[in-house]
Design a protein around this motif. Sequence first.
Motif, PDB file in Angstrom:
ATOM      1  N   PRO A  45      41.828  43.450  46.841  1.00  0.00           N
ATOM      2  CA  PRO A  45      40.528  42.822  46.558  1.00  0.00           C
ATOM      3  C   PRO A  45      40.488  42.346  45.102  1.00  0.00           C
ATOM      4  CG  PRO A  45      40.242  45.041  47.473  1.00  0.00           C
ATOM      5  CD  PRO A  45      41.696  44.874  47.212  1.00  0.00           C
ATOM      6  N   PRO A  46      39.663  41.332  44.828  1.00  0.00           N
ATOM      7  CA  PRO A  46      39.551  40.847  43.447  1.00  0.00           C
ATOM      8  C   PRO A  46      39.212  42.002  42.500  1.00  0.00           C
ATOM      9  CG  PRO A  46      38.346  39.419  44.941  1.00  0.00           C
ATOM     10  CD  PRO A  46      38.793  40.587  45.754  1.00  0.00           C
ATOM     11  N   HIS A  47      39.846  41.996  41.343  1.00  0.00           N
ATOM     12  CA  HIS A  47      39.656  43.100  40.389  1.00  0.00           C
ATOM     13  C   HIS A  47      39.984  42.581  38.986  1.00  0.00           C
ATOM     14  CE1 HIS A  47      40.441  46.941  38.337  1.00  0.00           C
ATOM     15  NE2 HIS A  47      39.642  47.459  39.269  1.00  0.00           N
ATOM     16  N   PRO A  48      39.245  43.028  37.972  1.00  0.00           N
ATOM     17  CA  PRO A  48      39.506  42.521  36.613  1.00  0.00           C
ATOM     18  C   PRO A  48      40.932  42.786  36.133  1.00  0.00           C
ATOM     19  CG  PRO A  48      37.558  43.972  36.652  1.00  0.00           C
ATOM     20  CD  PRO A  48      38.082  43.930  38.042  1.00  0.00           C
ATOM     21  N   LYS A  49      41.552  43.836  36.665  1.00  0.00           N
ATOM     22  CA  LYS A  49      42.902  44.165  36.181  1.00  0.00           C
ATOM     23  C   LYS A  49      44.011  43.558  37.067  1.00  0.00           C
ATOM     24  CE  LYS A  49      41.781  48.636  34.121  1.00  0.00           C
ATOM     25  NZ  LYS A  49      41.901  50.062  34.441  1.00  0.00           N
ATOM     26  N   SER A  50      43.639  42.709  38.005  1.00  0.00           N
ATOM     27  CA  SER A  50      44.624  42.170  38.957  1.00  0.00           C
ATOM     28  C   SER A  50      45.866  41.611  38.270  1.00  0.00           C
ATOM     29  CB  SER A  50      44.000  41.052  39.795  1.00  0.00           C
ATOM     30  OG  SER A  50      43.184  41.602  40.780  1.00  0.00           O
ATOM     31  N   GLY A  51      45.628  40.834  37.216  1.00  0.00           N
ATOM     32  CA  GLY A  51      46.743  40.154  36.548  1.00  0.00           C
ATOM     33  C   GLY A  51      47.734  41.121  35.919  1.00  0.00           C
ATOM     34  N   MET A  52      47.264  42.357  35.675  1.00  0.00           N
ATOM     35  CA  MET A  52      48.113  43.361  35.012  1.00  0.00           C
ATOM     36  C   MET A  52      48.634  44.390  36.016  1.00  0.00           C
ATOM     37  SD  MET A  52      47.741  43.073  31.590  1.00  0.00           S
ATOM     38  CE  MET A  52      47.689  44.709  30.859  1.00  0.00           C
ATOM     39  N   ALA A  53      48.344  44.196  37.288  1.00  0.00           N
ATOM     40  CA  ALA A  53      48.579  45.266  38.274  1.00  0.00           C
ATOM     41  C   ALA A  53      50.032  45.736  38.302  1.00  0.00           C
ATOM     42  CB  ALA A  53      48.144  44.798  39.657  1.00  0.00           C
ATOM     43  N   LEU A  54      50.951  44.789  38.300  1.00  0.00           N
ATOM     44  CA  LEU A  54      52.366  45.151  38.388  1.00  0.00           C
ATOM     45  C   LEU A  54      52.780  45.989  37.184  1.00  0.00           C
ATOM     46  CD1 LEU A  54      54.590  44.545  40.434  1.00  0.00           C
ATOM     47  CD2 LEU A  54      55.249  42.604  39.016  1.00  0.00           C
ATOM     48  N   PHE A  55      52.318  45.551  36.017  1.00  0.00           N
ATOM     49  CA  PHE A  55      52.616  46.233  34.761  1.00  0.00           C
ATOM     50  C   PHE A  55      51.990  47.640  34.752  1.00  0.00           C
ATOM     51  CE2 PHE A  55      50.972  46.945  30.376  1.00  0.00           C
ATOM     52  CZ  PHE A  55      52.188  47.186  29.748  1.00  0.00           C
ATOM     53  N   CYS A 100      53.097  36.242  36.623  1.00  0.00           N
ATOM     54  CA  CYS A 100      52.120  35.939  35.573  1.00  0.00           C
ATOM     55  C   CYS A 100      52.835  35.448  34.337  1.00  0.00           C
ATOM     56  CB  CYS A 100      51.325  37.193  35.229  1.00  0.00           C
ATOM     57  SG  CYS A 100      49.719  37.169  35.985  1.00  0.00           S
ATOM     58  N   SER A 101      52.497  34.266  33.919  1.00  0.00           N
ATOM     59  CA  SER A 101      53.133  33.730  32.731  1.00  0.00           C
ATOM     60  C   SER A 101      52.051  33.188  31.826  1.00  0.00           C
ATOM     61  CB  SER A 101      54.125  32.651  33.170  1.00  0.00           C
ATOM     62  OG  SER A 101      54.381  31.765  32.143  1.00  0.00           O
ATOM     63  N   SER A 102      51.951  33.728  30.618  1.00  0.00           N
ATOM     64  CA  SER A 102      50.928  33.344  29.639  1.00  0.00           C
ATOM     65  C   SER A 102      49.544  33.342  30.264  1.00  0.00           C
ATOM     66  CB  SER A 102      51.203  31.955  29.052  1.00  0.00           C
ATOM     67  OG  SER A 102      52.552  31.713  28.929  1.00  0.00           O
ATOM     68  N   GLY A 103      49.270  34.342  31.066  1.00  0.00           N
ATOM     69  CA  GLY A 103      47.945  34.463  31.672  1.00  0.00           C
ATOM     70  C   GLY A 103      47.743  33.563  32.879  1.00  0.00           C
ATOM     71  N   ALA A 104      48.714  32.725  33.205  1.00  0.00           N
ATOM     72  CA  ALA A 104      48.538  31.809  34.337  1.00  0.00           C
ATOM     73  C   ALA A 104      49.233  32.389  35.561  1.00  0.00           C
ATOM     74  CB  ALA A 104      49.125  30.447  34.023  1.00  0.00           C
ATOM     75  N   THR A 105      48.507  32.511  36.650  1.00  0.00           N
ATOM     76  CA  THR A 105      49.105  33.021  37.877  1.00  0.00           C
ATOM     77  C   THR A 105      49.824  31.876  38.585  1.00  0.00           C
ATOM     78  OG1 THR A 105      47.339  34.613  38.068  1.00  0.00           O
ATOM     79  CG2 THR A 105      48.607  34.217  40.040  1.00  0.00           C
ATOM     80  N   LEU A 106      51.129  32.011  38.681  1.00  0.00           N
ATOM     81  CA  LEU A 106      51.901  30.914  39.260  1.00  0.00           C
ATOM     82  C   LEU A 106      51.976  31.017  40.781  1.00  0.00           C
ATOM     83  CD1 LEU A 106      54.811  30.822  36.643  1.00  0.00           C
ATOM     84  CD2 LEU A 106      52.790  29.350  36.753  1.00  0.00           C
ATOM     85  N   GLY A 107      52.117  32.233  41.290  1.00  0.00           N
ATOM     86  CA  GLY A 107      52.158  32.403  42.740  1.00  0.00           C
ATOM     87  C   GLY A 107      53.549  32.224  43.305  1.00  0.00           C
ATOM     88  N   SER A 108      53.858  32.997  44.340  1.00  0.00           N
ATOM     89  CA  SER A 108      55.189  32.894  44.941  1.00  0.00           C
ATOM     90  C   SER A 108      55.240  31.669  45.841  1.00  0.00           C
ATOM     91  CB  SER A 108      55.494  34.154  45.756  1.00  0.00           C
ATOM     92  OG  SER A 108      55.076  33.992  47.087  1.00  0.00           O
ATOM     93  N   HIS A 109      56.422  31.078  45.932  1.00  0.00           N
ATOM     94  CA  HIS A 109      56.541  29.879  46.778  1.00  0.00           C
ATOM     95  C   HIS A 109      56.314  30.246  48.234  1.00  0.00           C
ATOM     96  CE1 HIS A 109      60.723  31.209  47.576  1.00  0.00           C
ATOM     97  NE2 HIS A 109      60.716  30.365  48.591  1.00  0.00           N
TER      98      HIS A 109
END
Length: 384
Positions: A303-313, A328-337
């Motif tokens: 589910p959407p969460h403020p820490k989503s971008g850091m989840a793996l870390f 995640c690169s420079s805060g931009a979520t690129l997404g898997s192909h």
Amino acid sequence: MTVYLDNAATTAMAPEVLEAMWPVMHHCYGNPSSSHAIGRRSRVQVEQSRRSMAAQLNCHPSNLIFTSGGTEADNLALNAAVVDLGCERIITSEAEHSAVIKTAERWSDRAPVELALVKHLPDGRVDVAHLAELLAASDKKTLVSLMHANNEVGVMIDLLEVGTLCRAHGALFHSDTVQTMCHYRFDLQALPVDFITCAGHKFHGPKGVGFLYVAPGLKITSIIAGGGQERSMRGGTENVHSIVGLAKAMELAFSDLEHHQVHIRGLKQQMVAGLRARFKDVRFNADSDQEDRLYTVLNVSFPPHPKSGMALFLLDLEGVCCSSGSACSSGATLGSHVLRTLGFHDPERVSLRFSFGRYNTEAEVDRALEAVSRVFAGAAESAA
Ligand SMILES: Cc1ncc(COP(=O)(O)O)c(C=O)c1O
């Protein structure tokens, strides 16, 4: 203590594999192409390994060509189809591993090879009816390359169904079986496949070794110019100890395959149940929680969460190793192909892949679930 749930990326080597490799490294240092006794000792190791694997897969030993792993085997298959077997058209999918899709794109940049992309159904599976349409739409000699199981989301094809369709249209069929080899049984006399691929490190064997299976009667040439090893289909001195390790890993895998499948399915179900209990709005991309998907892989959309971008870390800090469906690169979520191609990419949600192996335990899955709860704390409420 670290919980390793990234077995689709690679696996830990089995102790039995290491034990089998060590004496070979020590004593079989000869070049298998040398005619003297020390060289012949290495040749025996290579050919015994080949025979052992061929027996497990019900094929002739000469149909297995050792490679440096899955990427090389995929490249060799596509190259052979175009250069040696006259294919002027490749049908594949954008959700394939980059070893296939990038190789297919490379060939399509070189006329006259045409590239056709098969569609996927809303649940992520290959649209076999569309494949049939594509096959019927052209008289050009065609290679179909479709992976047995997708490495990110676990959707599978039926090799018998797709292979039979390809045969009916006179097309060659390659399947990247890197994620399924030694996790399922293969009877290569019964399956209508022309090429399948294997990487030892996906089933507790060594990295940097695998094979390409080439169906009887297909004559292919090497992509590596060099010596006449592997009956001139793959130049370069054989990786003797790794080949022995590969054969040992396969022997181990098939010796208790059914037990392995039950064990891993159980861990995956435990993870699914634990996630459902913790998060109201958890989703499983491409229905990766379902029985007919690759049982080693679970692709979770949180589910959407403020820490989503850091989840793996954050999970890494918690000692849980998994992988992300998005980079995640420079805060931009690129997404898997793969998630993009299959329509599961959602910029609001992070997707993580948990993949299970023979050494994982129920206690580890519990620890991973606790860690996930801490990282996504509050997501249950926020999703309500
Ligand atoms: C489906 C699939 N194909 C090919 C490969 C590449 O295999 P290797 O790492 O042995 O080159 C992988 C590995 O990630 C894979 O998952």
